[in-house]
Structures are given as structure tokens and as C-alpha cells.
Design a protein around this motif. Sequence first.
Motif, PDB file in Angstrom:
ATOM      1  N   GLY A 166       9.756  10.536  -2.757  1.00 66.37           N
ATOM      2  CA  GLY A 166       8.591  10.638  -3.637  1.00 66.37           C
ATOM      3  C   GLY A 166       7.664   9.450  -3.579  1.00 66.37           C
TER       4      GLY A 166
ATOM      5  N   LYS B  80       4.661   6.857  -2.774  1.00 67.69           N
ATOM      6  CA  LYS B  80       3.208   6.915  -2.621  1.00 67.69           C
ATOM      7  C   LYS B  80       2.715   5.569  -2.100  1.00 67.69           C
ATOM      8  N   LEU B  81       1.452   5.527  -1.701  1.00 72.06           N
ATOM      9  CA  LEU B  81       0.899   4.312  -1.109  1.00 72.06           C
ATOM     10  C   LEU B  81       1.158   3.086  -1.961  1.00 72.06           C
ATOM     11  N   GLU B  82       0.997   3.235  -3.264  1.00 72.81           N
ATOM     12  CA  GLU B  82       1.144   2.085  -4.143  1.00 72.81           C
ATOM     13  C   GLU B  82       2.572   1.558  -4.218  1.00 72.81           C
ATOM     14  N   ASP B  83       3.535   2.295  -3.670  1.00 71.83           N
ATOM     15  CA  ASP B  83       4.925   1.848  -3.659  1.00 71.83           C
ATOM     16  C   ASP B  83       5.247   0.964  -2.453  1.00 71.83           C
TER      17      ASP B  83
ATOM     18  N   ARG C 241       8.927   9.498   1.940  1.00 72.51           N
ATOM     19  CA  ARG C 241       8.269  10.691   1.388  1.00 72.51           C
ATOM     20  C   ARG C 241       9.260  11.574   0.651  1.00 72.51           C
TER      21      ARG C 241
ATOM     22  N   MET D 159      -1.350   4.621   6.078  1.00 74.45           N
ATOM     23  CA  MET D 159      -0.106   4.213   5.438  1.00 74.45           C
ATOM     24  C   MET D 159       0.939   3.743   6.446  1.00 74.45           C
TER      25      MET D 159
END
Length: 215
Positions: free
Chosen positions: A203, A205-208, A200, A1
Motif C-alpha cells: 500500500g 505511496k510516493l510520500e512513503d 505497492r 517514483m
Amino acid sequence: MIHDSHTHTLHSDGLGEVFENIAEAERKGLSLVAITDHSHYVLGGSFNAYLSEIRRWAEDSEITVLAGIEANITPNGVDVPAWAAGKLDFVIASVHEWVDRPDQYVELVKTALLDEDVDVIGHFGASFPYIGYPSWDELLELIELAAEKGKAFEISSRYRVPDVDFVRECIKRGVKLTFASDAHRPEKVGNVGWSVSTFRRAGGKLEDLLFAPYL
């Protein structure tokens, strides 16, 4: 990431070569690094050489290397023409000129969000400690426009902007994000700890992340 979507080299006001930035990104275990030199340096006669050098070193790299540019947002628009944007992997647009009020800054950013060649807004809010802060409603309007136009915001470790509330709202509304060191020296490439921490905490995540497919 972990990636760094904003670095500079000797092609503009950085102090290192393209290959040095890439080597530092590899050494630090990044999945992706972007070379994003300033538009007003590279859009003269050196643009093709700039692009060719990044592509050449990218072929030999063990990580993803993107060819980008950092454009200036001016009252007359973003200073990267469509022909140049079409040859690049992505365009960052940043406010570099001085404005006196936060509403002026917001209007400049709106101009960039409406530009079809812009992909990312760079170091959003870096001037706010000096010119004042927009209202939350004004910030929401920008986030909504970014969502509508498919634009991303970078999380800048150099300037420590935008704040976690802004990042959280971007995630909530589907606005993609990037991590950025804004490194001007090779040894600073990959120094995105603040970006990662803020993402982080919000909140994320990778898809963001805008560059999730490469990570």
C-alpha cells in the motif's frame, strides 16, 4: 517514483565505473541513483577521490545522483565516522558479519538505529533464512525505534527482504523506505522490480519513500 538507492562500483567490490552505473540508471528511466560503495574500501585514502568522482558525474547527469556509502554494523558500532557521513548525502548501514542467532542480528540493527549518522538500514533480514527469524514483537520494536529516530529501511530486490508485512508496518508507522538493487554490475543497476512490487502490495505511496522530494 522508480529509483535505485544501493549500487556498487570499482571503488569497492563492484565491477563497473561510477559513470557506467549512472548511464544504466538513465537508460532505464530512473529518477534517482545512488553510488554506495562499501565503507571498508573507500574510507582509506580513496575517500575524497570517490566523492569527487560521484559529484563530477552527477553534474553532467540528467537524473539525481547521490553520493552514499554502505557501512558495516559491528558490535562496536557503525564503521563510518561523523566526518565522513557529513560529506555524504546519506549512509546505509548493513549487517555483514555472521551471527548465530536472530536476537544478535536484532541487537546489531538497534545499534545502527541509534547512530545519528545512519539514514537507512540495508537488506534487513537477509540472514534470517540461515539463523532463524525474530519474533513479530522484536520486529515491531525495531520499526518503532526507526520511527522514533527517523531512520528508513531499504527494500532489497537482491535479497528480497524485508517481507510485505514488515514493509506494510513501516508504512503504517511512518518509517520511510527505499528501493535497492544492491547492484555489483552496471547492467544490474535499476533492477528494483521486486522492491517496487512489494512496496505497492504493502500500500505504499510516493510520500512513503525517503527520497520522494527527488522523485
